[in-house]
Structure formats: structure tokens, C-alpha cells
Design a protein around this motif. Structure first.
Motif, mmCIF file in Angstrom:
data_model
loop_
_atom_site.group_PDB
_atom_site.id
_atom_site.type_symbol
_atom_site.label_atom_id
_atom_site.label_comp_id
_atom_site.label_asym_id
_atom_site.label_seq_id
_atom_site.Cartn_x
_atom_site.Cartn_y
_atom_site.Cartn_z
ATOM 1 N N ARG A 165 15.039 -11.839 29.273
ATOM 2 C CA ARG A 165 14.472 -11.573 30.601
ATOM 3 C C ARG A 165 15.574 -11.501 31.655
ATOM 4 O O ARG A 165 15.625 -10.579 32.467
ATOM 5 C CB ARG A 165 13.465 -12.676 30.940
ATOM 6 C CG ARG A 165 12.787 -12.491 32.271
ATOM 7 C CD ARG A 165 11.548 -13.380 32.416
ATOM 8 N NE ARG A 165 11.676 -14.677 31.791
ATOM 9 C CZ ARG A 165 12.009 -15.794 32.458
ATOM 10 N NH1 ARG A 165 12.247 -15.750 33.752
ATOM 11 N NH2 ARG A 165 12.101 -16.946 31.837
ATOM 12 N N HIS A 166 16.469 -12.480 31.638
ATOM 13 C CA HIS A 166 17.526 -12.500 32.645
ATOM 14 C C HIS A 166 18.579 -11.417 32.403
ATOM 15 O O HIS A 166 19.222 -10.953 33.347
ATOM 16 C CB HIS A 166 18.147 -13.881 32.742
ATOM 17 C CG HIS A 166 17.210 -14.874 33.355
ATOM 18 N ND1 HIS A 166 16.511 -14.628 34.513
ATOM 19 C CD2 HIS A 166 16.832 -16.113 32.944
ATOM 20 C CE1 HIS A 166 15.752 -15.664 34.813
ATOM 21 N NE2 HIS A 166 15.926 -16.577 33.867
ATOM 22 N N ASN A 167 18.754 -10.984 31.161
ATOM 23 C CA ASN A 167 19.658 -9.860 30.916
ATOM 24 C C ASN A 167 19.105 -8.579 31.523
ATOM 25 O O ASN A 167 19.875 -7.712 31.934
ATOM 26 C CB ASN A 167 19.942 -9.702 29.421
ATOM 27 C CG ASN A 167 20.955 -10.717 28.935
ATOM 28 O OD1 ASN A 167 21.724 -11.275 29.710
ATOM 29 N ND2 ASN A 167 20.952 -10.970 27.646
ATOM 30 N N GLY A 168 17.790 -8.457 31.599
ATOM 31 C CA GLY A 168 17.199 -7.330 32.325
ATOM 32 C C GLY A 168 17.568 -7.382 33.797
ATOM 33 O O GLY A 168 17.913 -6.366 34.399
ATOM 34 N N HIS A 169 17.527 -8.578 34.375
ATOM 35 C CA HIS A 169 17.969 -8.734 35.767
ATOM 36 C C HIS A 169 19.449 -8.380 35.890
ATOM 37 O O HIS A 169 19.856 -7.696 36.841
ATOM 38 C CB HIS A 169 17.765 -10.177 36.242
ATOM 39 C CG HIS A 169 16.360 -10.634 36.236
ATOM 40 N ND1 HIS A 169 15.985 -11.859 35.744
ATOM 41 C CD2 HIS A 169 15.209 -10.053 36.630
ATOM 42 C CE1 HIS A 169 14.683 -12.014 35.860
ATOM 43 N NE2 HIS A 169 14.186 -10.919 36.392
ATOM 44 N N ALA A 170 20.241 -8.846 34.927
ATOM 45 C CA ALA A 170 21.688 -8.592 34.954
ATOM 46 C C ALA A 170 21.981 -7.096 34.876
ATOM 47 O O ALA A 170 22.907 -6.613 35.533
ATOM 48 C CB ALA A 170 22.383 -9.342 33.814
ATOM 49 N N ASP A 171 21.202 -6.361 34.089
ATOM 50 C CA ASP A 171 21.371 -4.902 34.022
ATOM 51 C C ASP A 171 21.254 -4.282 35.412
ATOM 52 O O ASP A 171 22.084 -3.465 35.816
ATOM 53 C CB ASP A 171 20.297 -4.261 33.133
ATOM 54 C CG ASP A 171 20.507 -4.484 31.656
ATOM 55 O OD1 ASP A 171 21.650 -4.785 31.248
ATOM 56 O OD2 ASP A 171 19.527 -4.344 30.902
ATOM 57 N N LEU A 172 20.213 -4.671 36.123
ATOM 58 C CA LEU A 172 19.972 -4.097 37.453
ATOM 59 C C LEU A 172 21.030 -4.539 38.458
ATOM 60 O O LEU A 172 21.496 -3.736 39.279
ATOM 61 C CB LEU A 172 18.581 -4.481 37.946
ATOM 62 C CG LEU A 172 17.429 -3.925 37.110
ATOM 63 C CD1 LEU A 172 16.102 -4.522 37.565
ATOM 64 C CD2 LEU A 172 17.388 -2.407 37.164
ATOM 65 N N LEU A 173 21.418 -5.814 38.397
ATOM 66 C CA LEU A 173 22.452 -6.309 39.301
ATOM 67 C C LEU A 173 23.770 -5.580 39.067
ATOM 68 O O LEU A 173 24.432 -5.154 40.024
ATOM 69 C CB LEU A 173 22.650 -7.819 39.117
ATOM 70 C CG LEU A 173 21.540 -8.695 39.672
ATOM 71 C CD1 LEU A 173 21.595 -10.083 39.048
ATOM 72 C CD2 LEU A 173 21.650 -8.776 41.183
ATOM 73 N N ARG A 174 24.158 -5.426 37.813
ATOM 74 C CA ARG A 174 25.423 -4.755 37.497
ATOM 75 C C ARG A 174 25.384 -3.298 37.929
ATOM 76 O O ARG A 174 26.349 -2.791 38.517
ATOM 77 C CB ARG A 174 25.708 -4.870 35.989
ATOM 78 C CG ARG A 174 27.034 -4.226 35.574
ATOM 79 C CD ARG A 174 28.210 -4.902 36.284
ATOM 80 N NE ARG A 174 29.446 -4.195 36.098
ATOM 81 C CZ ARG A 174 30.482 -4.668 35.420
ATOM 82 N NH1 ARG A 174 30.428 -5.855 34.853
ATOM 83 N NH2 ARG A 174 31.585 -3.963 35.319
#
Length: 183
Positions: A165-174
Motif C-alpha cells: 500500500r505504501h509503495n503505491g504512495h511512494a510511486d506517486l511521491l517519486r
């Protein structure tokens, strides 16, 4: 300008990030997916400055890549120390006064510091998990006065979900920071 030049740059995964073996046994599969997702979060943070890593997504959110790493440090501590091993060391970043302390960054917060704490918690998690079988119930509790006990299998599954779930957030942040994408 061509469509190709407008497309964001794709970031290729590092050589040390591997999916688990397709025929691995259950424990190796669970541990493999957890390691894959841990490495994915680290990869999303590579080659960025401390300032970029502290950059929040969009107001009013405080979510940032460094904040995600700090969050996962406390999550690793919670499940593998407190719940599994019965070792309640307290929180690293969270507190009763600031339950979102992991996301509240200052100029003094650095990637070097956040990464070192996260890696230390991951190493403790690996060490603690190695002492248990998948069906073993943890020695601690998630909440005071609760009778709930969690198996190592449940903890692994939950941690994979939490990182995914948080890697999905990280994708968008990056992608917002420098346009780099990749799975």
C-alpha cells in the motif's frame, strides 16, 4: 515536442530487488515478498536529496518519502518487536502527543538517519521472526488489555500488505518529485 519526450522517465529496478522464486515454500515466499517490498521502498528513495525526500505530497497531507520510511520503521517495530517478540521498546517517532510524528519532519531530519533506523528495525525483525514458526503466536499484544494474538504468518501477510500500500504512495511521491516511474 514528441510524445516520447513528454513521457516521464522510467526507472529500472535495481539488480538486488528480486521477486520470490515462483515455486518457493510458504515461508520463503512470505519472506521473499516482504523483502521485495522493503527493497522497493528503498529504491523509490534512491538518488534524492534530503529536501526532496522531505517533500510532502500535496496539502494538507504531510506524506513524504522520508515520512513513509520513518512510518515503516515504527510499523516494523510494532509487529516484529512488540507483537511477535513481546518486546515493547516504545515508539521511535510516534507519541501520544504526536501520533503522526513519523510524518512530521524538520530540516534536521536526514535520509542517513531515517534509513539507518529503518534498517536496524528490519534487521531486528528478521532476527525475531527467525525464532518463530509460521503458526506460532506472538508473545505480545498490539493493544493493552487485548487478548488478540497474531501468528507469524498473519504478521508477514499484514506487513506485505502494509508495504505494498505504501509503495503505491511512494510511486506517486517519486513521480511528483522528478518524474521517475517504475514498478
Amino acid at each position: 515536442m514528441t510524445a516520447e519526450s513528454q513521457a516521464p522517465a522510467e526507472d529500472h529496478a535495481p539488480a538486488d530487488r528480486h521477486s520470490p522464486d515462483l515455486t518457493a515454500g510458504e515461508r520463503a515466499m512470505l519472506e521473499g515478498w516482504l523483502e521485495y517490498h522493503r527493497r522497493t521502498l528503498a529504491w523509490k528513495c534512491e538518488d534524492l536529496t534530503d529536501e526532496q525526500l522531505r517533500t510532502a505530497s500535496v496539502p494538507p497531507s504531510d506524506l513524504s518519502l522520508m515520512g513513509l520510511v520513518r512510518h515503516m520503521s515504527d510499523v516494523e517495530r510494532s509487529w516484529f518487536r512488540k507483537v511477535l517478540a513481546g518486546d515493547d521498546q516504545g515508539w521511535i517517532y510516534w507519541s501520544d502527543e504526536d501520533p503522526d510524528g513519523d510524518l512530521h519532519l524538520t530540516e534536521a531530519d536526514t535520509w542517513k538517519g531515517a534509513y539507518a533506523v529503518w534498517q536496524a528495525e528490519i534487521e531486528t525483525a528478521r532476527t525475531n521472526a527467525a525464532r518463530f514458526e509460521l503458526d506460532d503466536l506472538g508473545l505480545g499484544k498490539r493493544r493493552p488489555h487485548s487478548e488478540e494474538r497474531y501468528s507469524l504468518r498473519w504478521i508477514y501477510t499484514h506487513m506485505i500488505e502494509e508495504y505494498a500500500r505504501h509503495n503505491g504512495h511512494a510511486d506517486l511521491l517519486r513521480e511528483r518529485i522528478d518524474g521517475r516511474t517504475g514498478e
